[in-house]
Design a protein around this motif. Structure first.
Motif, PDB file in Angstrom:
ATOM      1  N   ASN A 142      37.847  45.151  45.932  1.00  0.00           N
ATOM      2  CA  ASN A 142      38.362  43.904  46.495  1.00  0.00           C
ATOM      3  C   ASN A 142      39.369  43.309  45.519  1.00  0.00           C
ATOM      4  O   ASN A 142      39.132  43.279  44.311  1.00  0.00           O
ATOM      5  CB  ASN A 142      37.220  42.909  46.735  1.00  0.00           C
ATOM      6  N   ALA A 143      40.511  42.830  46.045  1.00  0.00           N
ATOM      7  CA  ALA A 143      41.532  42.210  45.198  1.00  0.00           C
ATOM      8  C   ALA A 143      42.206  41.078  45.951  1.00  0.00           C
ATOM      9  O   ALA A 143      42.544  41.217  47.128  1.00  0.00           O
ATOM     10  CB  ALA A 143      42.572  43.238  44.763  1.00  0.00           C
ATOM     11  N   GLU A 144      42.394  39.948  45.275  1.00  0.00           N
ATOM     12  CA  GLU A 144      43.101  38.796  45.826  1.00  0.00           C
ATOM     13  C   GLU A 144      44.165  38.386  44.798  1.00  0.00           C
ATOM     14  O   GLU A 144      43.840  37.910  43.713  1.00  0.00           O
ATOM     15  CB  GLU A 144      42.138  37.657  46.127  1.00  0.00           C
ATOM     16  N   LEU A 145      45.438  38.587  45.163  1.00  0.00           N
ATOM     17  CA  LEU A 145      46.534  38.456  44.200  1.00  0.00           C
ATOM     18  C   LEU A 145      47.553  37.434  44.680  1.00  0.00           C
ATOM     19  O   LEU A 145      47.984  37.471  45.841  1.00  0.00           O
ATOM     20  CB  LEU A 145      47.222  39.811  44.013  1.00  0.00           C
ATOM     21  N   SER A 205      44.394  35.391  40.125  1.00  0.00           N
ATOM     22  CA  SER A 205      43.913  36.692  40.601  1.00  0.00           C
ATOM     23  C   SER A 205      42.395  36.811  40.465  1.00  0.00           C
ATOM     24  O   SER A 205      41.815  36.359  39.471  1.00  0.00           O
ATOM     25  CB  SER A 205      44.576  37.808  39.800  1.00  0.00           C
ATOM     26  N   THR A 206      41.772  37.422  41.468  1.00  0.00           N
ATOM     27  CA  THR A 206      40.357  37.772  41.399  1.00  0.00           C
ATOM     28  C   THR A 206      40.186  39.180  41.959  1.00  0.00           C
ATOM     29  O   THR A 206      41.006  39.645  42.763  1.00  0.00           O
ATOM     30  CB  THR A 206      39.469  36.797  42.194  1.00  0.00           C
ATOM     31  N   GLY A 207      39.113  39.846  41.535  1.00  0.00           N
ATOM     32  CA  GLY A 207      38.885  41.191  42.050  1.00  0.00           C
ATOM     33  C   GLY A 207      37.554  41.752  41.578  1.00  0.00           C
ATOM     34  O   GLY A 207      36.991  41.294  40.578  1.00  0.00           O
ATOM     35  N   TYR A 252      36.533  40.483  37.989  1.00  0.00           N
ATOM     36  CA  TYR A 252      37.650  39.895  37.259  1.00  0.00           C
ATOM     37  C   TYR A 252      38.064  38.601  37.951  1.00  0.00           C
ATOM     38  O   TYR A 252      38.055  38.500  39.190  1.00  0.00           O
ATOM     39  CB  TYR A 252      38.857  40.844  37.204  1.00  0.00           C
TER      40      TYR A 252
END
Length: 298
Positions: A108-111, A160-162, A189
């Motif tokens: 999962n990534a939110e950028l 950013s989170t992931g 992260y």
């Protein structure tokens, strides 16, 4: 919203649960489409796991209102964290192993799509600002011509989170897959950047700046506990579906539960977050919220 029996889901979600900031606490929300990519042909597991690969793609957007500012939600504590302008790209993938579909890997990534630039004007009233402490030395680089004005306050922005995790799915009865457990363990992260609110005394315009400002803070994983992501989830998928889960991420414990109120279209959801380390300026000692959840099937 569930789109027929195709495996497609369209969701609108408040908060960033994976980092321990739920509902308004994160200052952001997202719209995500889930699409299955690969059918599970294993006859022993395909009733419980119909697809080996599920992909999610969507956009995140910032919340510009604060519940405590008034109205029927004024009893909710004020938000201390914000998302930056410009939105985010949200991507995720669950990959179940073909040789053993109960095991898998989740990414999962939110950028952020746009950096914080001193040239972009903002409406500072839509941010959770904090006054600059007299003991802090936050100054503008005199050699940076992009910053016009002086710092008057600060905001904390969730960037950013992931997560990357290994998971295991367990059904107590694979023939009637009603009682479901999922276990996740991996790495987490997150990044929170402090930005200065710059006020141009001549035009009264306000902007946000990170580059060219000294004395600002950045929070990201720097201890072993910050990197650990662990979650255990139980769901009952019978005619009266309900679920509970417990998550550890960002050294924060997040408990979540839901149950149906009317049929399978209106649910009641509760979330409780408790940091297990020293609080940061944008966090509260604990955060509890109850919210309705609307689920539709087309």
């Amino acid at each position: 919203m569930k789109i027929g029996k195709s495996g497609f889901w369209l969701s609108n979600i408040l908060g960033t649960d994976q980092a321990g900031y739920h509902f308004w606490n994160a200052g952001e929300a997202k719209v995500v489409l889930q699409r299955p990519l690969y059918v599970n042909n294993d006859v022993s597991t395909n009733r419980a796991i119909p697809y080996l690969i599920n992909a999610r793609l969507g956009m995140g957007y910032r919340l510009t209102s604060n519940p405590s500012q008034g109205g029927v939600l004024s009893f909710i504590p004020s938000r201390r964290l914000d998302a930056g302008y410009g939105g985010k790209i949200v991507t995720a993938l669950d990959f179940n192993m073909p040789f053993e579909p109960r095991f898998g890997v989740s990414v999962n990534a939110e950028l952020p799509l746009e950096p914080v630039k001193a040239s972009t004007q903002v409406d500072v009233t839509t941010y959770a600002t904090s006054p600059i402490d007299d003991f802090r030395n936050i100054e503008v680089d005199p050699d940076d011509p992009s910053i016009i004005g002086n710092p008057v306050s600060t905001v904390n922005l969730l960037r950013s989170t992931g997560q990357v995790t290994f998971f295991y799915n367990l059904w107590l009865d694979p023939i009637r897959p009603e009682n479901f457990f999922r276990f996740d363990l991996g790495v987490n992260y997150y990044e929170v950047r402090e930005a200065a609110v710059i006020l141009d005394q001549n035009t009264r315009n306000t902007t946000l700046a990170i580059a060219g400002i000294s004395g600002l803070n950045t929070w990201k994983p720097n201890e072993v506990g910050d990197w650990i992501y662990a979650k255990v989830e139980y769901r009952n998928q019978s005619t009266y579906p309900f679920g509970i889960d417990l998550q550890y991420a960002n050294q924060t414990l997040l408990a979540h539960a839901y149950l149906p109120l009317f049929g399978q279209w209106l649910y009641l959801e509760a979330k409780y977050a408790q940091p297990l380390r020293g609080l940061r300026p944008y966090e509260r000692e604990h955060m509890f919220m109850i919210s309705p959840v609307l689920r539709l099937t087309l």
